[in-house]
Design a protein around this motif. Sequence first.
Motif, PDB file in Angstrom:
ATOM      1  N   GLY A 452      14.478  41.893  29.583  1.00 28.43           N
ATOM      2  CA  GLY A 452      13.709  41.571  29.788  1.00 28.43           C
ATOM      3  C   GLY A 452      12.572  42.996  31.329  1.00 28.43           C
ATOM      4  N   GLN A 453      13.839  43.150  32.314  1.00 26.98           N
ATOM      5  CA  GLN A 453      13.016  43.334  33.677  1.00 26.98           C
ATOM      6  C   GLN A 453      14.580  44.088  34.220  1.00 26.98           C
ATOM      7  OE1 GLN A 453      11.491  40.200  35.936  1.00 26.98           O
ATOM      8  NE2 GLN A 453      12.083  41.293  38.093  1.00 26.98           N
ATOM      9  N   PRO A 454      14.762  44.550  33.383  1.00 29.34           N
ATOM     10  CA  PRO A 454      16.044  46.297  34.050  1.00 29.34           C
ATOM     11  C   PRO A 454      16.395  46.105  35.411  1.00 29.34           C
ATOM     12  CG  PRO A 454      14.153  47.368  32.260  1.00 29.34           C
ATOM     13  CD  PRO A 454      14.159  45.887  33.150  1.00 29.34           C
ATOM     14  N   GLY A 455      14.961  45.796  36.291  1.00 33.30           N
ATOM     15  CA  GLY A 455      15.192  45.963  37.782  1.00 33.30           C
ATOM     16  C   GLY A 455      16.066  45.248  38.761  1.00 33.30           C
ATOM     17  N   ALA A 456      15.966  43.582  37.943  1.00 30.68           N
ATOM     18  CA  ALA A 456      15.820  42.455  38.445  1.00 30.68           C
ATOM     19  C   ALA A 456      17.864  42.196  38.925  1.00 30.68           C
ATOM     20  CB  ALA A 456      16.524  41.488  37.269  1.00 30.68           C
ATOM     21  N   SER A 457      17.534  41.628  39.837  1.00 26.68           N
ATOM     22  CA  SER A 457      18.602  41.879  41.165  1.00 26.68           C
ATOM     23  C   SER A 457      19.899  40.565  40.468  1.00 26.68           C
ATOM     24  CB  SER A 457      18.322  41.100  42.069  1.00 26.68           C
ATOM     25  OG  SER A 457      17.303  40.331  42.488  1.00 26.68           O
ATOM     26  N   GLN A 458      20.914  40.761  41.829  1.00 26.11           N
ATOM     27  CA  GLN A 458      21.308  39.671  40.066  1.00 26.11           C
ATOM     28  C   GLN A 458      21.372  38.098  40.983  1.00 26.11           C
ATOM     29  OE1 GLN A 458      24.793  41.025  39.183  1.00 26.11           O
ATOM     30  NE2 GLN A 458      25.167  38.210  38.997  1.00 26.11           N
TER      31      GLN A 458
END
Length: 600
Positions: A452-458
């Motif tokens: 749902g948020q492809p650019g999310a960090s680890q």
Amino acid sequence: MSRFHIGPRVDAFRDVLAFTGSHWSWQPARVAIIMIAMFACTLADVLTPLYTGRLVDAVANGAATEAVAWHAALAAFYMLVGLALGAIVMRHVAFTCIIDLTLKMLCGISSDAFDRVQRFSTDWHANGFTGSTVRQITRGMGALDLLNSTILIALFPSLIMLIGSAVLLGWHWPMMGLIIACGSLAYVGLTITLSLRYIAPSASLANSWDSRLGGALADAISCNPVVKGFAAEQRENERLAKVIAKWRRRMRRSWVRGAISGTMQGVTLLALRAAVICYALLLCSRGQATAGDIALVLTSFFVLQGYLRDVGMHVRNVQRSVNDMEELVYIQSQPLDIADCPEAKQIRIMKGRIDFKKVHFHYGNDGLPLFRDFSVSIKAGERVGLVGPSGSGKTTFVKLIQRLYDVNGGRIQIDEQDISKVTQASLRSQIAVVQQECLLFHRTLAENIAYGQPGASQAEIEEAAQLASAHEFIARLPKGYGTLVGERGIKLSGGERQRVAIARAFLADAPILILDEATSSLDTESEVLIQNAMERLMVGRTTLIIAHRLSTVRALDRLLVFDRGRIIEEGDHAALVHLNSGIYRRLFERQRWSVAKELL
């Protein structure tokens, strides 16, 4: 509309060729280079018999002793070598260009087909097999490669060769040119008629059963856990055997018709060969043709015969390609059931208020509406439970909010914005959905959570997992967040899949949340973890919960009780449970009695 298209369509050839031509128009320079190159190399084939005849005449006139004859023989030889070399170069240019042409077309068409299938309605996907759709697209792509090569590299040169040979021989002997032209046209006409009228119908039907076979295989394989659970392997084998038997009969009829067509074409070519040779002998007997002329006639005919023999194969390839591409073109031509309006804008959901205003809705051609003059409002940040028997309209209600269906009348607004006037992508990106049967991609856990948020960090992924009570079980896995979950998440338990789906919703951080209650089939420990995660997820969001276990909706702000597309009861748990003869009270008491019996 059915996903399967059974039987040939009258306009299949027109549609497929128009579809192919429209994609050629994206690369006009490449198509022009291919056609020019193939024209040049075919012209070399047309002229080769002419110089072969001159070489024979030069030799027959004594090239070894007479200088003039010797020079004529060398000139003819040099022209033959030059024509052959030029043909090789031009053919290489054509093949290089058609590789780039076809690859670019395949990339564009496959991307377009995937994009279109993704955007088709929920009903479209529900009415067919995934395996069949994949088979239709991949078969169509393979057919496009063959169609491009056949038309540009094979049929176009054959047409040039037919015209060139008829003109060349007709220039010397008009009757010979007429025999070549009429015989060739008769052969081509017979070939096209057999392909379109005799082979194409059976091939189209065979392809439809090929798609069904792919769908049957995919259906059984994807449901393999159910097959194993009921020891139904033999039953599925027998079921597939019936489909294979039908497929075999359809394919055999198509192939047999192809063989019969080939035999009839061979007989026609034999008749044309006999006519040409007989007339050449007649010319020789009358002294109207030299040895070189005979060599010219025979060489021209045998070169032409090779092209004509291949025309039969090329026309069959075109027919086969059209049949194979028909379903792909059909997919591309289908209108989207749910389409953005031309002036659609991006929706901005700030609060999350939802309003149904005199909504009318019915499924497909069903004349009986599910919702009629239906109105309800849900306040921003309100937590609402949707309760009622199966088929009462709960699931349809939330699907209409996501615009998975369009209403037939009235309108649905979110923050006073009509959802039919905004882009579907912007609408659904601001609605988080946790389904009862959570679907996961065969990708890593990190990729699934971050969907749902492809650019999310680890760090953001792990935080969402912790909020969803999923971090602990993920950390125990050998590869942690890099673990592949299997197709549809099959490597995880039901509770683990639900927690991953909730983590995905946390990370999406949408202002509207839809929960198809996820605890109805889980063990007690998983149920508690998921309920706690859902409570955290609902904070600050407009939340709709399709309630299966009524014990889970007691703390919600409001309950809407559906029955046959109408809201017949409304209020919180305390108010509804005290309504005499109320549906909610009856459902609640029935579930409470069932729980009590289980405990006993």
